[in-house]
Design an enzyme around this catalytic site. Structure first.
Site, PDB file in Angstrom:
ATOM      1  N   CYS A  83       0.829  -1.203   0.000  1.00  0.00           N
ATOM      2  CA  CYS A  83       0.000   0.000   0.000  1.00  0.00           C
ATOM      3  C   CYS A  83       0.871   1.263   0.000  1.00  0.00           C
ATOM      4  O   CYS A  83       1.441   1.614  -1.025  1.00  0.00           O
ATOM      5  CB  CYS A  83      -1.007  -0.050   1.143  1.00  0.00           C
ATOM      6  SG  CYS A  83      -2.359   1.139   0.961  1.00  0.00           S
ATOM      7  N   HIS A 177      -3.019  -5.112   1.539  1.00  0.00           N
ATOM      8  CA  HIS A 177      -2.406  -5.535   2.803  1.00  0.00           C
ATOM      9  C   HIS A 177      -2.645  -7.024   3.034  1.00  0.00           C
ATOM     10  O   HIS A 177      -3.652  -7.390   3.639  1.00  0.00           O
ATOM     11  CB  HIS A 177      -3.042  -4.778   3.973  1.00  0.00           C
ATOM     12  CG  HIS A 177      -2.893  -3.299   3.931  1.00  0.00           C
ATOM     13  ND1 HIS A 177      -1.913  -2.631   4.622  1.00  0.00           N
ATOM     14  CD2 HIS A 177      -3.612  -2.352   3.289  1.00  0.00           C
ATOM     15  CE1 HIS A 177      -2.041  -1.331   4.412  1.00  0.00           C
ATOM     16  NE2 HIS A 177      -3.062  -1.132   3.615  1.00  0.00           N
ATOM     17  N   GLU A 179      -0.930  -8.722   5.117  1.00  0.00           N
ATOM     18  CA  GLU A 179      -0.570  -8.947   6.524  1.00  0.00           C
ATOM     19  C   GLU A 179      -1.762  -8.851   7.464  1.00  0.00           C
ATOM     20  O   GLU A 179      -1.690  -9.307   8.608  1.00  0.00           O
ATOM     21  CB  GLU A 179       0.521  -7.955   6.967  1.00  0.00           C
ATOM     22  CG  GLU A 179       0.070  -6.531   7.190  1.00  0.00           C
ATOM     23  CD  GLU A 179      -0.114  -5.713   5.920  1.00  0.00           C
ATOM     24  OE1 GLU A 179      -0.492  -4.537   6.044  1.00  0.00           O
ATOM     25  OE2 GLU A 179       0.109  -6.244   4.811  1.00  0.00           O
TER      26      GLU A 179
END
Length: 198
Positions: A83, A177, A179
């Site tokens: 991002c 994202h 994660e």
């Protein structure tokens, strides 16, 4: 670097640092935050997290990290940006602030906040070249997209007709994202990139 346990830093100036540290630790690395040039000098790879790209670039300059980051990327340090990290790794920006600086490293033009504002955030399944096991669930939060790439850039994924994952040499970037989902296959892929450079 040990061939089995690379040391991978997460740029810890702003953004979702903790989530990346967790994902990297689960991918069998030594994961550490990086806030100073001397910490950057000790890592085998680096993740630049999501967050607010203009704030991140200002803090990198303030902490004396902008030039060391550029130098390490030019010297071949494996880097993964998500991002805002993708924005930081772009050679050129659209819709950036006039005073916004990037690290560079990928020959691409990135449009900031291309997928919309915070309240237009969404999740989507994204198939990424080189990532086995089916699509990755991507979280898009004020996400950028890649408008165009140079000839040495490999497009790894698109979503809704827009480029959302790229790689150029040792530098990897995603608009979204991974994660935040608990699926750490992209991080594991990046760790293998770092090991390959050992």
């Amino acid at each position: 670097m040990s061939s089995t346990t690379p040391v991978i830093g997460v740029l810890a100036l702003q953004g979702d640092v903790r989530e990346h540290l967790v994902a990297l630790a689960e991918a069998d690395t030594v994961a550490r935050p990086v806030r100073r040039p001397e910490e950057l000098a000790e890592v085998d790879g680096l993740v630049i997290p999501g967050g607010e790209s203009t704030t991140m670039s200002k803090l990198a300059a303030l902490f004396g990290l902008l030039e060391p980051l550029r130098e390490r990327v030019r010297a071949g340090l494996p880097v993964y940006g998500t991002c805002a990290g993708m924005i930081m790794l772009a050679d050129k920006l659209l819709d950036g602030r006039d005073d916004q600086e990037t690290i560079g490293g990928i020959d691409m033009i990135v449009r900031r906040n291309a997928f919309g504002r915070q309240n237009e955030s969404f999740e989507a399944a994204v198939g990424i070249a080189g990532i086995e096991g089916g699509p990755v669930e991507g979280v898009f939060i004020r996400a950028p997209w890649v408008e165009s790439v140079g000839g040495d850039v490999e497009v790894l994924a698109t979503y809704d007709g827009h480029i959302v994952a790229v790689r150029q040499g040792r530098v990897l970037a995603t608009s979204f994202h991974p994660e935040l989902t608990g699926d750490h296959r992209v991080h594991a892929h990046f760790v293998e990139m770092v090991r390959a450079e050992a």
